[in-house]
Design a protein around this motif. Sequence first.
Motif, PDB file in Angstrom:
ATOM      1  N   LEU A  57       4.038   5.637  -5.566  1.00  0.00           N
ATOM      2  CA  LEU A  57       4.022   5.644  -7.036  1.00  0.00           C
ATOM      3  C   LEU A  57       2.928   6.553  -7.578  1.00  0.00           C
ATOM      4  O   LEU A  57       3.134   7.261  -8.567  1.00  0.00           O
ATOM      5  N   PHE A  58       1.768   6.544  -6.930  1.00  0.00           N
ATOM      6  CA  PHE A  58       0.690   7.435  -7.355  1.00  0.00           C
ATOM      7  C   PHE A  58       1.103   8.896  -7.197  1.00  0.00           C
ATOM      8  O   PHE A  58       0.816   9.726  -8.050  1.00  0.00           O
ATOM      9  N   ASP A  62       4.225  22.119  -3.418  1.00  0.00           N
ATOM     10  CA  ASP A  62       3.392  21.114  -4.074  1.00  0.00           C
ATOM     11  C   ASP A  62       4.106  20.461  -5.251  1.00  0.00           C
ATOM     12  O   ASP A  62       3.686  19.404  -5.721  1.00  0.00           O
ATOM     13  N   LYS A  63       5.173  21.052  -5.728  1.00  0.00           N
ATOM     14  CA  LYS A  63       5.904  20.494  -6.871  1.00  0.00           C
ATOM     15  C   LYS A  63       6.967  19.488  -6.445  1.00  0.00           C
ATOM     16  O   LYS A  63       7.556  18.830  -7.278  1.00  0.00           O
ATOM     17  N   ILE A  64       7.226  19.360  -5.154  1.00  0.00           N
ATOM     18  CA  ILE A  64       8.217  18.410  -4.657  1.00  0.00           C
ATOM     19  C   ILE A  64       7.569  17.027  -4.616  1.00  0.00           C
ATOM     20  O   ILE A  64       6.535  16.828  -3.987  1.00  0.00           O
ATOM     21  N   TYR A  65       8.203  16.072  -5.299  1.00  0.00           N
ATOM     22  CA  TYR A  65       7.673  14.713  -5.344  1.00  0.00           C
ATOM     23  C   TYR A  65       7.739  14.062  -3.972  1.00  0.00           C
ATOM     24  O   TYR A  65       8.710  14.201  -3.247  1.00  0.00           O
ATOM     25  N   ILE A  66       6.701  13.359  -3.599  1.00  0.00           N
ATOM     26  CA  ILE A  66       6.564  12.557  -2.389  1.00  0.00           C
ATOM     27  C   ILE A  66       6.626  13.400  -1.110  1.00  0.00           C
ATOM     28  O   ILE A  66       6.686  12.869  -0.015  1.00  0.00           O
ATOM     29  N   TRP A  73       0.824  -1.204   0.000  1.00  0.00           N
ATOM     30  CA  TRP A  73       0.000   0.000   0.000  1.00  0.00           C
ATOM     31  C   TRP A  73       0.863   1.262   0.000  1.00  0.00           C
ATOM     32  O   TRP A  73       0.580   2.219  -0.721  1.00  0.00           O
ATOM     33  N   ILE A  74       1.926   1.278   0.786  1.00  0.00           N
ATOM     34  CA  ILE A  74       2.827   2.433   0.825  1.00  0.00           C
ATOM     35  C   ILE A  74       3.485   2.635  -0.528  1.00  0.00           C
ATOM     36  O   ILE A  74       3.583   3.765  -1.024  1.00  0.00           O
ATOM     37  N   ILE A  75       3.927   1.553  -1.161  1.00  0.00           N
ATOM     38  CA  ILE A  75       4.539   1.664  -2.490  1.00  0.00           C
ATOM     39  C   ILE A  75       3.529   2.194  -3.497  1.00  0.00           C
ATOM     40  O   ILE A  75       3.854   3.055  -4.327  1.00  0.00           O
TER      41      ILE A  75
END
Length: 82
Positions: free
Chosen positions: A30-31, A45-49, A24-26
């Motif tokens: 990924l989403f 908001d542009k920083i991934y994760i 679920w975390i993965i």
Amino acid sequence: MGIVKYIELLRKNPQTMKRVFIAWIIFVLLFDIVQSRAEAHFIIDKIYIFWSIFGALGCFLLIKAAKGLAHLILGKDEGYYG
């Protein structure tokens, strides 16, 4: 009634439960990576994760704070009841 069977299966097999949570975390990470950043209102908001890490750290800190407060307020000395 089908969900009860899955809950019992996960309680009997903690390793399976651990794998389900990791999967679920993965999936969430990924989403978050493939999500569009075109309409980000703020720079953060542009920083991934970022929000996934922020949420996980916030949850961890809330759990630790609640546990610390519970020990401080609710904890009694060893000879309190006797």
